[in-house]
Design an enzyme around this catalytic site. Sequence first.
Site, mmCIF file in Angstrom:
data_model
loop_
_atom_site.group_PDB
_atom_site.id
_atom_site.type_symbol
_atom_site.label_atom_id
_atom_site.label_comp_id
_atom_site.label_asym_id
_atom_site.label_seq_id
_atom_site.Cartn_x
_atom_site.Cartn_y
_atom_site.Cartn_z
ATOM 1 N N ARG B 252 1.074 -1.221 0.046
ATOM 2 C CA ARG B 252 -0.080 -0.171 0.190
ATOM 3 C C ARG B 252 0.980 1.320 -0.001
ATOM 4 N NH1 ARG B 252 -2.511 0.966 5.252
ATOM 5 N NH2 ARG B 252 -1.143 3.199 5.213
ATOM 6 N N HIS B 256 -3.593 4.884 4.249
ATOM 7 C CA HIS B 256 -4.751 4.064 4.305
ATOM 8 C C HIS B 256 -6.166 4.628 3.915
ATOM 9 C CE1 HIS B 256 -7.973 1.502 6.247
ATOM 10 N NE2 HIS B 256 -8.298 2.658 7.099
ATOM 11 N N TYR B 265 3.544 6.028 11.415
ATOM 12 C CA TYR B 265 3.751 4.708 11.644
ATOM 13 C C TYR B 265 4.896 4.053 10.642
ATOM 14 C CZ TYR B 265 -0.045 3.976 8.288
ATOM 15 O OH TYR B 265 -0.962 4.320 7.271
HETATM 16 C C1 LIG Z 1 -14.465 -5.354 11.993
HETATM 17 C C2 LIG Z 1 -13.718 -4.524 11.557
HETATM 18 N N1 LIG Z 1 -12.863 -3.816 12.548
HETATM 19 C C3 LIG Z 1 -12.114 -2.831 12.334
HETATM 20 C C4 LIG Z 1 -12.287 -2.087 11.232
HETATM 21 C C5 LIG Z 1 -11.476 -0.947 10.986
HETATM 22 N N2 LIG Z 1 -10.548 -0.844 10.020
HETATM 23 C C6 LIG Z 1 -10.896 -0.428 8.709
HETATM 24 S S1 LIG Z 1 -9.617 -0.937 7.636
HETATM 25 C C7 LIG Z 1 -8.774 -1.527 8.682
HETATM 26 C C8 LIG Z 1 -7.396 -2.209 8.441
HETATM 27 C C9 LIG Z 1 -7.479 -3.308 7.187
HETATM 28 O O1 LIG Z 1 -6.358 -3.886 6.926
HETATM 29 P P1 LIG Z 1 -6.252 -4.892 5.804
HETATM 30 O O2 LIG Z 1 -7.480 -5.867 6.230
HETATM 31 O O3 LIG Z 1 -4.860 -5.259 5.770
HETATM 32 O O4 LIG Z 1 -6.554 -4.051 4.442
HETATM 33 P P2 LIG Z 1 -6.185 -2.871 3.704
HETATM 34 O O5 LIG Z 1 -6.733 -1.562 4.495
HETATM 35 O O6 LIG Z 1 -4.516 -2.819 3.993
HETATM 36 O O7 LIG Z 1 -6.490 -3.235 2.184
HETATM 37 C C10 LIG Z 1 -9.361 -1.723 10.223
HETATM 38 C C11 LIG Z 1 -8.941 -2.187 11.315
HETATM 39 C C12 LIG Z 1 -13.146 -2.387 10.271
HETATM 40 N N3 LIG Z 1 -13.540 -1.662 9.231
HETATM 41 N N4 LIG Z 1 -14.023 -3.640 10.297
#
Ligand SMILES: Cc1ncc(C[n+]2csc(CCOP(=O)(O)OP(=O)(O)O)c2C)c(N)n1
Lengths: 336, 352
Positions: B252, B256, B265
């Site tokens: 990425r 975010h 971070y």
């Molecule tokens: C059940 C849940 N917990 C927490 C979140 C908050 N949250 C949104 S994105 C994220 C990180 C996701 O990381 P990843 O699965 O690696 O996907 P990326 O964003 O890197 O594509 C979090 C913790 C959420 N959307 N849903």
Amino acid sequence: MTAAPPTKPATRTMTMVAAINDALAIALERDPAVHVFGEDVGVMGGVFRATDGLQARFGAQRVFDTPLAEAGIVGMGVGMGLAGLRPVAEIQFAGFLYPALDQVLSHVGRYRHRTRGRYHVPMVVRAPYGGGVHTPEQHADSPEAILAHVPGVKVVIPSTPTDAKGLLLAAIEDPDPVFFFEAIKLYRSTKEEVPEGHYTIPLGKARVVTEGDDVTVITYGGMVDVSRKAADAARAHGIGVEVIDLRTITPLDTETVLASVRKTGRAVVVTEAPRTGGYHSEIAAVIAEEAIDALLAPVVRVTGFDAPYPPFTSIEDTYRPNPARVARAIKQVMAY
Amino acid sequence: MTTNSTADLLQVLNEHGEVVRPDLLPDASTLTMLYRAMRRIRHFDERAVVLHRQGRMGVFPPYGGMEASQAGTALALTPEDWLLPTYRDTGAALAYGLPVSTTVAYWRTSPHGWAMPEHLKVLPFYIPIATQYPHAVGCAVAEARQGTQNVAMAYIGDGGSSEGQFHEALNFAGALNAPCVFILQNNGWAISVPTRTQTRATNLSKRADGYGIPGVRVDGNDIIAVYHAASEAVARARRSEGPTLIETVTYRVKPHTVSDDPSRYRTEDLTREWEAKDPVVRLAAYLRAQKLWDDAHEDALQSEIVEEFEAAVREADTYPEPSPTEILDHVFAEPTPQLRAQGEELRREVNA
Ligand SMILES: Cc1ncc(C[n+]2csc(CCOP(=O)(O)OP(=O)(O)O)c2C)c(N)n1
């Protein structure tokens, strides 16, 4: 002779998120059993910065990032609590607590009961909740009624920085599991002088925000400010509104609620959760059971709607109660 | 221990622009098709960020740098297949066929962005993590039970693969031989948490082993490899040979979301390393070296894309803001008495 040491100010101006951060730091400082963890709480200090700087100060053993798994976070917290620590978990948004509900419903509130007091879970689960800040889908939920319905857990929802700090310290020191919901809208929108150092505000004690003789408005968290504004407007029309901030919904301070309703004879309950089956309904039921004789009008609920909280920026404010809606409810009970 | 070790990594075109698996090289028209798809979705990503700065787009999670991972997987589907994207997968949804105007509306927080087209089987971007994975199994099982050859493709991140529902879904899919393709985009970060903090596993495709299903690890910045792996998995599913987990190893490079500050971070050294592996640039360089692409092609494509996107934004501009009572629409097929009463209440308030 040297100058007298500067006297430490007894208070410091803080936002609610700063007050929460302060409470966590004090708890970590005072008790080595306290551990703070969750998604993004460590290096980043949380998406709302509630845990900012704590990992740098207390180390990655005490303050740590977990894998992205809410059932894991809450379930692990149960074990940590059973085995002698004081876990303080963060769920990133209350709307993402749902994957952990199995742990909550099956275990969190039951340990003391199912071991006849041999084991208990002194855990705090913090979660930002509620709307008013235009978040995406599911980020603005108010699931407190779901938690309040679970036997054996306490639910705390502060509305001011001072309360947030004192209630969080009380929650962390409480021997039983506490869910601590923090209104996202309030994190940075209110500032006040907050006492320095350690203090607690007892769980289960409501706060009378404004006094009045005509109507009691019972609310908590993000709706206290909204209700206070409505009360101010009503006062301008000669209606005395007593706003009660519950601060904790379980245990519920029925005494304060009933005393006020007996005085005013009218009650409006305000939350931003969906209407059906919400905690507002519990409050209305308690009033009906205990103070029906005192009522001059039916209890009116001002709430969200029986639909998911809308992520559509332009109509979000329709869903979330605003001062005008509370004011209309006040008028309604006055006109009955 | 490196998180993104190249061991077992399927590559066709490596980061130096060399073809390392000539046997898997598709024909020229497929190569240009893949390139066009990536350029198209990159344009959306770049425009979305600009629109956000102009206040014409809400919170947006960019996917720039992950175009190969998204387009390469979604292009393996037909409109008869299911696509279950996360918030990060706007690019995949666009490549699959979700109209640009719908997508713009979605990220503008308009209900028009929720109106999924009748001719596609795409679900709105999933905001809660991992919850879509069991749905994909359900869609796939339903297709199989109804005798079709259609498959379901669901996306997740490295972070999301920590959730219980990810594991439950993989296990169900294996046990039920569901025609499912699970895309695990390992982009290194779950907001601020690097993959190495998320898990001790260094090869997430191996998670498939635990459920008795094939796991494939592919260079997520090499669209040829991604497309190959996804097409193979889709074909396997269509032949009733069951699910596949594909880990696309990518990064990425963007924040975010548009409101995230990655400097809290991470240092940008690794990001710069990955920028050098850019999937769009990589394929462009190869196509040009093969004389399959030149400036004239690029200019023509660019104006085509700009035109498409500007028209879509203009169209989205015409979508009216929702009326207040729309918050109560579509809760049930028939509104309950309570919803009707609440609708009345709302109408009175709006008119008050
Ligand atoms: C059940 C849940 N917990 C927490 C979140 C908050 N949250 C949104 S994105 C994220 C990180 C996701 O990381 P990843 O699965 O690696 O996907 P990326 O964003 O890197 O594509 C979090 C913790 C959420 N959307 N849903």
